[in-house]
Motif scaffolding. Structure first.
Motif, short mmCIF file in Angstrom:
data_model
loop_
_atom_site.label_atom_id
_atom_site.label_comp_id
_atom_site.label_asym_id
_atom_site.label_seq_id
_atom_site.Cartn_x
_atom_site.Cartn_y
_atom_site.Cartn_z
N ARG A 1 -11.12 5.19 1.07
CA ARG A 1 -10.83 3.76 0.96
C ARG A 1 -9.59 3.32 1.75
NH1 ARG A 1 -6.89 1.81 -2.80
NH2 ARG A 1 -5.73 3.60 -3.56
N THR A 2 -8.73 4.31 2.16
CA THR A 2 -7.56 3.92 2.95
C THR A 2 -7.69 4.32 4.42
OG1 THR A 2 -6.31 5.93 2.46
CG2 THR A 2 -6.05 4.08 0.93
N LEU B 1 -4.36 0.68 9.13
CA LEU B 1 -4.07 0.12 7.80
C LEU B 1 -2.98 -0.96 7.92
CD1 LEU B 1 -5.14 0.64 4.97
CD2 LEU B 1 -3.46 2.48 4.73
N LEU C 1 -3.47 -4.89 7.02
CA LEU C 1 -2.73 -5.44 5.87
C LEU C 1 -1.44 -6.15 6.27
CD1 LEU C 1 -3.22 -2.43 3.43
CD2 LEU C 1 -4.35 -4.65 3.31
N GLU C 2 -0.84 -5.75 7.40
CA GLU C 2 0.46 -6.32 7.78
C GLU C 2 0.39 -7.18 9.04
OE1 GLU C 2 3.86 -3.64 6.09
OE2 GLU C 2 3.10 -2.71 7.92
N ALA D 1 3.22 10.56 4.11
CA ALA D 1 3.37 10.43 2.65
C ALA D 1 2.68 11.57 1.90
CB ALA D 1 2.81 9.08 2.17
N MET E 1 8.89 6.16 6.15
CA MET E 1 7.43 6.17 6.30
C MET E 1 6.98 4.82 6.83
SD MET E 1 6.21 8.02 2.78
CE MET E 1 6.97 9.60 2.32
N SER E 2 6.41 4.83 8.02
CA SER E 2 5.99 3.57 8.63
C SER E 2 4.48 3.42 8.66
CB SER E 2 6.52 3.47 10.07
OG SER E 2 5.84 4.40 10.88
N GLY E 3 3.75 4.53 8.51
CA GLY E 3 2.30 4.45 8.57
C GLY E 3 1.75 4.30 9.98
N LYS F 1 -2.66 -10.33 -4.69
CA LYS F 1 -3.47 -9.11 -4.54
C LYS F 1 -3.18 -8.09 -5.63
CE LYS F 1 -4.11 -8.95 0.50
NZ LYS F 1 -3.76 -8.19 1.71
N GLU G 1 -4.95 -3.16 -3.50
CA GLU G 1 -5.31 -3.90 -2.29
C GLU G 1 -4.18 -3.94 -1.25
OE1 GLU G 1 -8.44 -7.27 -3.71
OE2 GLU G 1 -6.36 -7.59 -4.34
N GLY G 2 -3.03 -3.35 -1.56
CA GLY G 2 -1.93 -3.52 -0.60
C GLY G 2 -1.04 -2.31 -0.46
N LEU G 3 -0.15 -2.38 0.51
CA LEU G 3 0.87 -1.36 0.75
C LEU G 3 2.06 -1.61 -0.17
CD1 LEU G 3 0.74 -1.54 4.64
CD2 LEU G 3 -0.23 0.27 3.20
N MET H 1 -2.68 1.04 -1.55
CA MET H 1 -3.31 1.42 -0.27
C MET H 1 -2.42 2.37 0.54
SD MET H 1 -6.37 0.22 0.20
CE MET H 1 -6.81 -0.12 1.90
N VAL I 1 2.01 4.11 0.80
CA VAL I 1 3.43 4.01 0.51
C VAL I 1 4.20 3.84 1.82
CG1 VAL I 1 5.41 5.37 -0.32
CG2 VAL I 1 3.26 5.35 -1.60
N ARG I 2 5.17 2.94 1.82
CA ARG I 2 6.02 2.75 2.98
C ARG I 2 7.48 2.87 2.54
NH1 ARG I 2 1.84 3.63 4.75
NH2 ARG I 2 0.49 2.35 6.08
N LYS J 1 6.21 -12.36 2.83
CA LYS J 1 5.27 -12.60 3.94
C LYS J 1 3.84 -12.29 3.55
CE LYS J 1 7.00 -9.82 7.15
NZ LYS J 1 7.24 -9.19 8.49
N THR K 1 2.73 -9.11 3.41
CA THR K 1 2.29 -7.88 4.11
C THR K 1 2.36 -6.65 3.20
OG1 THR K 1 4.49 -7.54 5.05
CG2 THR K 1 2.91 -8.80 6.36
N ARG K 2 3.11 -6.73 2.09
CA ARG K 2 3.12 -5.66 1.08
C ARG K 2 2.90 -6.31 -0.28
NH1 ARG K 2 7.45 -1.95 3.74
NH2 ARG K 2 6.55 -1.98 5.83
#
Lengths: 255, 255
Positions: A35-36, A90, A94-95, A157, A179-181, B146, B150-152, B175, B177-178, B192, B194-195
């Motif tokens: 799902r991710t 991702l 999402l961002e 992560a 962690m920036s992804g 959300k 559904e999100g970071l 979704m 971890v950052r 915003k 975005t998370r």
């Protein structure tokens, strides 16, 4: 040669404009392995756009790319283009920021050119062992050879959570974990000298462009057993300053 | 009122210019509680600059600020300015980016205005419950409500590593971890859209400005036992969409 650089930059800028324009339309998002792990119509469209340009200009080149149809290659002989149409999908979904387009050129298994384009920041990092490394038109200076204990480290992560390859210990020795992804953003940070290293689990299209630029600074990278990267499927990965990678190799008792 | 906003923006822009100019000089870095808890001459200079401006314009206001001399307050009565001269000092020192200047105005314990200035991106987020939230001159729309899934999510590395307050489970449901190392950047990301949220261990100057803007969207925040924030020393913290915070409260069995 400089002509080739200009040509590839042109493709990347055009691809970036396509991505920005796509924010005005609805994105089609599908799941891959879970799902991710996502793929969008834009990943496919950008890959198709880059492949068409490569094939019409370099008909003999081989292509290794993230999305289906191009994600394995049985040899790195000749000229190979390695593409990640959207690195950090991702984040893209999402961002709408913190993602990159990446492209690398390899010749007979050796890196020649790497390009990482942070589209929303409008920063195109490019270069290679014969050229040095640039951000847009500005040449970067080689970063200081800092110790693991002197810098921030980019981390996957899952590896950190499950303490794979002593990731937690490595994080503790560093000044802090980030962690920036997005592998492109992490590799750019090493090239800029803002992070001392990066530990992750990557596919060739995630690391090829960054490694081509790390080669310009003689900064090391390898698998996490100390073996060279194999450009064939996902593998655990370290890159960083020479001192940082040496310390990681001691912690992990590389041969 | 709009005059007050213009005035504070002016201080923040001037403070930002001082920080950019400081990159041409050598930074003086000292350790506070441990080797990764740093303070620089610029943290002190920016705090002094902001306090001087506040005191000459609002002589009766109380001030709560990160660096020494101002970091406790026995009451939130009257007008209180809450200041973090450089949020993300470690990023400031090591990355020269990914840090913010933050300032909040509280009246009788209620948020009135919040400002988070991402200096290197030249993005000033500001607003409050009477104004809405802006990035520079552009008004933000209220983010979608959300779910956690559904999100970071932005996460404090120590809490994630040691699984404090089910941080690992909360990360798994999300979704992804950052970790940015900057509370201001994480709170901006919620504003915003975005998370979906942020889990951390924060002091009042880390959260006051962000919370003042979250109030404009009626987005919740609290300590991690469900109690309101106490504005008195460091405490575990959650903020996010209403649905995300509700899910976290169920996982942690808040009263």
């Amino acid at each position: 040669m400089s002509e080739q650089i200009q040509e590839i930059k042109g493709w990347l800028y055009e691809a970036g404009e396509k991505i920005k324009a796509s924010f005005r339309e609805e994105l089609k998002v599908d799941q891959k392995s879970n799902r991710t792990d996502l793929v969008t119509n834009m990943d496919r469209d950008i890959q198709k756009f880059l492949i068409e340009n490569i094939q019409s200009t370099y008909p003999k080149a081989r292509i290794l790319a993230e999305e289906s149809g191009y994600n394995t290659l049985d040899t790195m002989e000749g000229t190979v283009f390695v593409i990640d149409p959207i690195d950090g999908t991702l984040n893209f979904v999402l961002e709408k920021e913190n993602f990159c387009i990446m492209l690398a050129v390899y010749e007979e298994g050796q890196s020649k050119l790497g390009f990482i384009y942070n589209v929303m920041q409008e920063e195109l990092y490019w270069g290679g062992r014969e050229f040095g490394v640039y951000c847009n038109e500005k040449k970067l200076t080689k970063p200081e050879n800092k110790l693991l204990s002197e810098g921030l480290i980019g981390m996957n992560a899952h590896m950190y959570l499950h303490n794979q390859y002593e990731a937690q210990k490595i994080g503790e020795v560093s000044m802090g974990v980030r962690m920036s992804g997005c592998a492109g953003i992490e590799l750019i940070a090493i090239l800029k000298g803002t992070r001392i290293g990066y530990l992750s689990n990557l596919s060739p299209w995630d690391y090829a462009a960054g490694c081509a630029m790390l080669d310009a600074f003689d900064f090391p990278y390898s698998g996490l057993t100390g073996k060279p990267l194999h450009f064939n499927g996902r593998e655990h990965f370290v890159a960083g300053t020479p001192k940082m990678v040496e310390e990681v190799s001691k912690i992990l008792q590389f041969p």
